[in-house]
Motif scaffolding. Structure first.
Motif, PDB file in Angstrom:
ATOM      1  N   UNK A 135     -29.671 -13.327 -22.400  1.00 62.00           N
ATOM      2  CA  UNK A 135     -29.877 -14.604 -23.083  1.00 62.00           C
ATOM      3  C   UNK A 135     -28.787 -15.596 -22.679  1.00 62.00           C
ATOM      4  N   UNK A 136     -27.536 -15.146 -22.693  1.00 60.01           N
ATOM      5  CA  UNK A 136     -26.404 -16.026 -22.385  1.00 60.01           C
ATOM      6  C   UNK A 136     -26.458 -16.514 -20.938  1.00 60.01           C
ATOM      7  N   UNK A 137     -26.902 -15.654 -20.026  1.00 61.74           N
ATOM      8  CA  UNK A 137     -26.993 -16.066 -18.628  1.00 61.74           C
ATOM      9  C   UNK A 137     -27.995 -17.210 -18.455  1.00 61.74           C
ATOM     10  N   UNK A 138     -29.172 -17.080 -19.057  1.00 69.86           N
ATOM     11  CA  UNK A 138     -30.182 -18.142 -18.956  1.00 69.86           C
ATOM     12  C   UNK A 138     -29.671 -19.449 -19.586  1.00 69.86           C
TER      13      UNK A 138
ATOM     14  N   UNK B 160     -25.928  -4.895 -12.734  1.00 71.42           N
ATOM     15  CA  UNK B 160     -26.559  -5.127 -11.438  1.00 71.42           C
ATOM     16  C   UNK B 160     -26.162  -6.489 -10.868  1.00 71.42           C
ATOM     17  N   UNK B 161     -25.030  -7.028 -11.325  1.00 72.18           N
ATOM     18  CA  UNK B 161     -24.610  -8.354 -10.889  1.00 72.18           C
ATOM     19  C   UNK B 161     -24.189  -8.332  -9.423  1.00 72.18           C
ATOM     20  N   UNK B 162     -24.522  -9.382  -8.700  1.00 72.76           N
ATOM     21  CA  UNK B 162     -23.999  -9.570  -7.359  1.00 72.76           C
ATOM     22  C   UNK B 162     -23.471 -10.999  -7.260  1.00 72.76           C
ATOM     23  N   UNK B 163     -22.334 -11.157  -6.634  1.00 65.64           N
ATOM     24  CA  UNK B 163     -21.651 -12.455  -6.633  1.00 65.64           C
ATOM     25  C   UNK B 163     -22.110 -13.369  -5.513  1.00 65.64           C
ATOM     26  N   UNK B 164     -22.806 -12.831  -4.525  1.00 70.25           N
ATOM     27  CA  UNK B 164     -23.249 -13.635  -3.386  1.00 70.25           C
ATOM     28  C   UNK B 164     -24.761 -13.501  -3.241  1.00 70.25           C
ATOM     29  N   UNK B 165     -25.433 -14.619  -3.079  1.00 70.57           N
ATOM     30  CA  UNK B 165     -26.877 -14.615  -2.841  1.00 70.57           C
ATOM     31  C   UNK B 165     -27.182 -15.548  -1.678  1.00 70.57           C
TER      32      UNK B 165
ATOM     33  N   UNK C 138     -17.933 -16.095 -15.314  1.00 74.30           N
ATOM     34  CA  UNK C 138     -17.491 -14.753 -15.677  1.00 74.30           C
ATOM     35  C   UNK C 138     -18.561 -13.917 -16.331  1.00 74.30           C
ATOM     36  N   UNK C 139     -19.830 -14.252 -16.083  1.00 80.13           N
ATOM     37  CA  UNK C 139     -20.937 -13.485 -16.668  1.00 80.13           C
ATOM     38  C   UNK C 139     -21.410 -12.441 -15.666  1.00 80.13           C
ATOM     39  N   UNK C 140     -21.121 -11.185 -15.949  1.00 84.83           N
ATOM     40  CA  UNK C 140     -21.481 -10.104 -15.045  1.00 84.83           C
ATOM     41  C   UNK C 140     -22.207  -9.006 -15.827  1.00 84.83           C
ATOM     42  N   UNK C 141     -23.044  -8.257 -15.123  1.00 86.91           N
ATOM     43  CA  UNK C 141     -23.709  -7.117 -15.738  1.00 86.91           C
ATOM     44  C   UNK C 141     -23.763  -5.986 -14.729  1.00 86.91           C
TER      45      UNK C 141
ATOM     46  N   UNK D  49     -38.192 -30.140  -5.589  1.00 82.79           N
ATOM     47  CA  UNK D  49     -36.925 -29.940  -6.268  1.00 82.79           C
ATOM     48  C   UNK D  49     -36.026 -29.067  -5.430  1.00 82.79           C
ATOM     49  N   UNK D  50     -34.930 -28.653  -6.023  1.00 75.14           N
ATOM     50  CA  UNK D  50     -33.957 -27.843  -5.301  1.00 75.14           C
ATOM     51  C   UNK D  50     -33.818 -26.490  -5.978  1.00 75.14           C
ATOM     52  N   UNK D  51     -33.693 -25.483  -5.153  1.00 72.54           N
ATOM     53  CA  UNK D  51     -33.459 -24.135  -5.652  1.00 72.54           C
ATOM     54  C   UNK D  51     -31.954 -23.934  -5.787  1.00 72.54           C
ATOM     55  N   UNK D  52     -31.510 -23.512  -6.956  1.00 68.59           N
ATOM     56  CA  UNK D  52     -30.088 -23.401  -7.244  1.00 68.59           C
ATOM     57  C   UNK D  52     -29.644 -21.944  -7.176  1.00 68.59           C
ATOM     58  N   UNK D  53     -28.524 -21.720  -6.506  1.00 64.82           N
ATOM     59  CA  UNK D  53     -27.961 -20.382  -6.384  1.00 64.82           C
ATOM     60  C   UNK D  53     -27.259 -20.021  -7.690  1.00 64.82           C
ATOM     61  N   UNK D  54     -27.925 -19.237  -8.514  1.00 64.08           N
ATOM     62  CA  UNK D  54     -27.393 -18.926  -9.840  1.00 64.08           C
ATOM     63  C   UNK D  54     -26.218 -17.967  -9.789  1.00 64.08           C
ATOM     64  N   UNK D  55     -26.155 -17.132  -8.747  1.00 58.28           N
ATOM     65  CA  UNK D  55     -25.083 -16.139  -8.672  1.00 58.28           C
ATOM     66  C   UNK D  55     -23.714 -16.807  -8.664  1.00 58.28           C
TER      67      UNK D  55
END
Length: 386
Positions: free
Chosen positions: A208-211, A168-173, A163-166, A150-156
């Motif tokens: 929960x919302x992020x997942x 410890x959020x980072x925008x680039x992975x 617009x889901x941030x917390x 399968x493929x690994x998806x960049x969730x960031x």
């Protein structure tokens, strides 16, 4: 009794008491005469948390795995083999630590430098699923045609778009492909034979919302890219969610994901929540600007990485207020800092902070044991399972 002390005593009586007493008894009766930092883990707690999550297999066709890097010890691997569906591994060295593998053992393999000799994983007869981290790895796996991949998806990138941030959020992975990359690859390679999606999101405060959002995007992406959606691995980072919230999450995902798609998850820290303790002897103490500094042989960088240790102390009925203490490790590194704590100002507490006394912590993660190392002439901690 003031309100802070009342809250502390409730926490002691209702949450920590039995586990702490068990761990402290062991620490008191097993430590050497010389100064020795210790990490102690209660296997019954780990076992019960794995068993609870393992029950999702029959209820929701959701198969929990263990991220092997999170707690790579025989005692824990044995429990995972008993209660969970399998393991998430990164390479052959990790995979070799699993003593029992059969045709029912699910193995997810992902690594930014994927090994070329994939066929050796299949010799033991596991149910292997390989995850591509880039178009280059996808091309390699497509040419192998050995197993499911399968493929690994960049969730960031997905969470940033939503617009889901917390905290410890980072925008680039650097891990995983973004949705457009997956679609473009699949359109150019019609015979890609992708079987599923893995979500990588490294935030330590996943919600929960992020997942839910990531799962929804994955379902839409699979349809758009023509992926035979046999599995969705929603990743790890679930230690902030209760079992009831995880169940609610899986039920929510099932509303837009058909039964033909098996759901996987790969918690790491979740299994060791409430199970880990640490102790070390205080070797230096001084007061500066109204703050008591304690220097202990426990190092935050060597022995307590990826933990947020909770100080274990007796709770007096009364106090003269609260005072601030800062606990640091023994290395000559400015950031070897375990934590700052507000504690009761009371003679009973004061005795606990004398040089030569053993100071103790709860809330130690299995990752701390995995990272456990020496540095600057400091020995690794002794690790015990009880």
């Amino acid at each position: 009794m003031d309100i802070q002390l009342k809250i502390a005593r409730i926490a002691w009586d209702r949450i920590w008491k039995s586990k702490i007493e068990k761990a402290l008894y062991f620490l008191k009766n097993s430590t050497h005469q010389r100064a020795t930092p210790n990490l102690v883990f209660d296997l019954s707690t780990i076992s019960s948390r794995m068993a609870e999550l393992g029950g999702l297999k029959t209820r929701f066709k959701c198969y929990p795995l263990m991220a092997l890097k999170s707690f790579p010890f025989p005692e824990v691997i044995e429990l995972a083999s008993k209660y969970l569906a399998g393991f998430d591994v990164s390479n052959w060295n990790e995979y070799s630590n699993i003593s029992v593998v059969n045709s029912n053992t699910d193995i997810f393999l992902s690594n930014p430098i994927l090994e070329e000799s994939i066929d050796k994983y299949l010799i033991r007869g596991c149910n292997l699923k390989i995850l591509a981290d880039s178009p280059h790895q996808l091309s390699f796996l497509q040419s192998c045609a050995l197993t499911q991949y399968g493929v690994r998806l960049n969730a960031a990138s997905i969470l940033a778009s939503a617009g889901l941030r917390d905290a410890s959020f980072y925008s680039v992975s650097r891990f995983g492909m973004n949705p457009d990359e997956v679609v473009n690859y699949c359109r150019k390679n019609r015979n890609h034979d992708l079987k599923g999606i893995h979500l990588h999101h490294g935030s330590e405060k996943n919600t929960f919302l992020a997942y839910k959002t990531l799962a929804e995007v994955s379902a839409k992406l699979a349809k758009k890219a023509g992926i035979s959606f046999q599995f969705l691995n929603i990743g790890g980072g679930m230690h902030n969610l209760s079992l009831s919230k995880i169940i609610e999450l899986i039920q929510e995902i099932r509303t837009f994901l058909g039964d033909e798609t098996t759901i996987y998850m790969e918690p790491g820290r979740y299994y060791s929540v409430g199970a880990g303790f640490a102790s070390g002897i205080i070797q230096n103490a001084f007061e500066r600007e109204g703050i008591l500094y304690l220097i202990t042989e426990l190092s935050s960088k060597c022995h307590l990485r990826w933990s947020e240790p909770k100080l274990i102390l007796p709770i007096p009925e009364k106090s003269n207020g609260m005072r601030v203490i800062r606990i640091c490790g023994p290395s000559c590194y400015e950031s070897d800092f375990i934590g700052q704590y507000h504690v009761p100002d009371h003679p009973i507490i004061e005795k606990c902070f004398k040089v030569g006394k053993r100071i103790k912590f709860a809330n130690v993660s299995g990752y701390s044991a995995a990272w456990n190392t020496g540095f600057n002439g400091i020995n690794p901690a002794q690790i015990k399972f009880i």
